[in-house]
Write an enzyme that holds these catalytic residues in place. Structure first.
Site, PDB file in Angstrom:
ATOM      1  N   ASP A   1      16.642 -49.813   4.131  1.00  0.00           N
ATOM      2  CA  ASP A   1      17.935 -49.866   3.441  1.00  0.00           C
ATOM      3  C   ASP A   1      18.386 -51.299   3.201  1.00  0.00           C
ATOM      4  OD1 ASP A   1      17.677 -47.214   4.015  1.00  0.00           O
ATOM      5  OD2 ASP A   1      19.525 -47.026   5.182  1.00  0.00           O
TER       6      ASP A   1
ATOM      7  N   ASP B   1      21.921 -51.195  -2.090  1.00  0.00           N
ATOM      8  CA  ASP B   1      21.146 -51.029  -0.869  1.00  0.00           C
ATOM      9  C   ASP B   1      19.680 -51.154  -1.285  1.00  0.00           C
ATOM     10  OD1 ASP B   1      23.484 -50.454   0.520  1.00  0.00           O
ATOM     11  OD2 ASP B   1      22.760 -48.554   1.342  1.00  0.00           O
TER      12      ASP B   1
ATOM     13  N   HIS C   1      20.334 -43.780  -2.020  1.00  0.00           N
ATOM     14  CA  HIS C   1      18.927 -44.121  -1.777  1.00  0.00           C
ATOM     15  C   HIS C   1      17.973 -43.217  -2.563  1.00  0.00           C
ATOM     16  CE1 HIS C   1      20.444 -45.853   2.265  1.00  0.00           C
ATOM     17  NE2 HIS C   1      20.899 -46.508   1.209  1.00  0.00           N
TER      18      HIS C   1
ATOM     19  N   ASP D   1      14.840 -42.758  -2.065  1.00  0.00           N
ATOM     20  CA  ASP D   1      13.573 -42.377  -1.435  1.00  0.00           C
ATOM     21  C   ASP D   1      13.527 -40.976  -0.817  1.00  0.00           C
ATOM     22  OD1 ASP D   1      15.242 -43.282   0.585  1.00  0.00           O
ATOM     23  OD2 ASP D   1      13.779 -44.659   1.486  1.00  0.00           O
TER      24      ASP D   1
ATOM     25  N   CYS E   1      12.316 -44.666   5.102  1.00  0.00           N
ATOM     26  CA  CYS E   1      13.524 -45.375   5.543  1.00  0.00           C
ATOM     27  C   CYS E   1      13.260 -46.213   6.793  1.00  0.00           C
ATOM     28  CB  CYS E   1      14.621 -44.386   5.927  1.00  0.00           C
ATOM     29  SG  CYS E   1      15.001 -43.156   4.703  1.00  0.00           S
TER      30      CYS E   1
HETATM   31  O1  DAV Z   1      18.671 -36.823   0.472  1.00  0.00           O
HETATM   32  O2  DAV Z   1      20.104 -37.417   1.966  1.00  0.00           O
HETATM   33  C1  DAV Z   1      18.432 -39.772   2.101  1.00  0.00           C
HETATM   34  C2  DAV Z   1      17.877 -41.130   1.847  1.00  0.00           C
HETATM   35  C3  DAV Z   1      17.817 -41.921   3.084  1.00  0.00           C
HETATM   36  N1  DAV Z   1      17.335 -43.274   2.847  1.00  0.00           N
HETATM   37  C4  DAV Z   1      19.266 -37.692   1.112  1.00  0.00           C
HETATM   38  C5  DAV Z   1      18.918 -39.128   0.867  1.00  0.00           C
END
Ligand code: DAV
Length: 373
Positions: A112, A200, A249, A251, A355
């Site tokens: 992140d 981020d 995010h 990913d 992550c």
């Molecule tokens: O689908 O909650 C999580 C991404 C964490 N880096 C989600 C995204």
């Protein structure tokens, strides 16, 4: 070249070339931060985390650390050099001239905070107040890389002020409802305003000379514009995924596996008008398999789609969380060697396998994967 006593070399241009050196986060001292605007907008309305904050229990910290340590050992056995951050005391108030909050977050998800683009490691602005100082946990490593590798570039994006002007007040409501959230995110009405650049690092995917960046809760258009100015030799593409009521995010939404292949969350498909770049250049975007779980583990911010938050070790090998049987099966069918990694007990500390890591070095150079613009 992977011995820890040898000088580190920083260089990584994409998400899939053979991984040689990586940072794996730690769960030590992880906290559930107190309410603040951008964080509240992300916590699902039915989540067990609403209204709770403070240090996470030692038992959950220990279990998450066992999983992270085992993940680090597995990577080392495969010849990947692994470094770990230095936690600070996250359970203390922090302040700037503009705001104060009662605790920080943790240092489990280095992805992140740190964006590695070629020989550069860039500290993201972040968009939550509780994560403002998180870069400090990585400074010992970045200082060492800088000393070891004379060509390494250590950069930090302008620290944001994160005053209330950075956040849309209509997201402060307790009960917005998923329907309205989906309408808002489809209209790109996100919790962060355009007051100042915000991003981020986990909103950015690296494809050689192209960067694909999610516009959402944690990254705004000014943040994407800042990245475009900062990386003048890259093409920076903004994308957004309307099916996600809590878009933070990229990913767990859009996951490149190897040149020419991307998994896309079927609930958060890339809109048709943003597919041209991939289609013109022969990239296939396939629906990711459904997650094996119906709900996230307790006290977890992320959705069940951490199933697709995989770590690619090389274009033929991918680490997948060990309980995600459907995702493992799909990647196997797509011709990958799948390495199961038991990490679900660490999810609550900030995410999955992608992550929990940040690239220091992958083999390979900067390629043009999208020659047809
Ligand atoms: O689908 O909650 C999580 C991404 C964490 N880096 C989600 C995204």
């Amino acid at each position: 070249m992977n011995r820890t006593d040898e000088p580190a070399v920083v260089e990584s241009w994409n998400e899939w070339d053979p991984l040689r050196h990586v940072i794996v986060g730690r769960a030590d001292g992880g906290c559930i931060p107190p309410p603040e605007p951008a964080l509240d907008a992300k916590v699902p309305e039915d989540s067990d985390m609403r209204g709770q904050w403070g240090p996470r229990s030692q038992e959950t910290v220990d279990r998450a650390n066992e999983r992270l340590d085992a993940f680090a050992r597995l990577l080392e056995k495969r010849g990947v050099r692994v470094d770990r951050p230095t936690p600070i005391d996250f359970n203390q108030p922090i302040a700037t001239p503009d705001w104060r909050t009662e605790s920080m977050f943790g240092c489990m998800p280095p992805r992140d905070v740190l964006l590695t683009v070629g020989k550069e490691m860039l500290e993201a602005t972040m968009s939550y107040r509780c994560r403002w100082f998180e870069y400090l946990c990585y400074r010992p490593l970045l200082q060492r890389y800088c000393e070891d590798d004379p060509a390494m570039r250590h950069e930090a994006a302008p620290k944001p002020r994160l005053t209330d002007a950075d956040y849309r007040s209509d997201y402060l409501s307790e009960r917005i409802g998923v329907e309205k959230r989906l309408k808002w995110t489809a209209e790109k009405h996100f919790v962060t305003t355009e007051e100042e650049p915000l991003f981020d690092a986990a909103d950015v995917l690296r494809f050689g000379r192209d960067l694909v960046v999610q516009h959402g809760f944690t990254t705004n258009l000014k943040g994407i514009d800042w990245l475009r100015r900062h990386f003048p030799d890259h093409r920076v593409h903004a994308v957004n995924f309307p099916g996600d009521p809590y878009p933070i995010h990229i990913d767990a939404t859009f996951t490149p596996i190897r040149p020419g292949l991307i998994l896309n969350n079927p609930d958060r498909r890339l809109p048709d008008d943003q597919r041209g770049l991939f289609e013109r250049n022969g990239w296939e975007i396939v629906d990711a398999a459904r997650p094996a779980h119906n709900s996230p583990p307790p006290l977890c911010y992320s959705s069940v789609w951490l199933s697709m938050n995989v770590l690619v070790l090389d274009p033929k090998t991918v680490c997948v969380e060990a309980t995600e049987v459907h995702q493992m099966e799909q990647l196997d069918r797509l011709g990958m060697e799948v390495v199961p990694v038991d990490l679900r007990d660490a999810y609550a500390f900030g995410g999955g396998l992608h992550c929990a890591t940040a690239d220091v070095r992958r083999e390979g150079a900067r390629e043009d994967y999208f020659p047809k613009g």
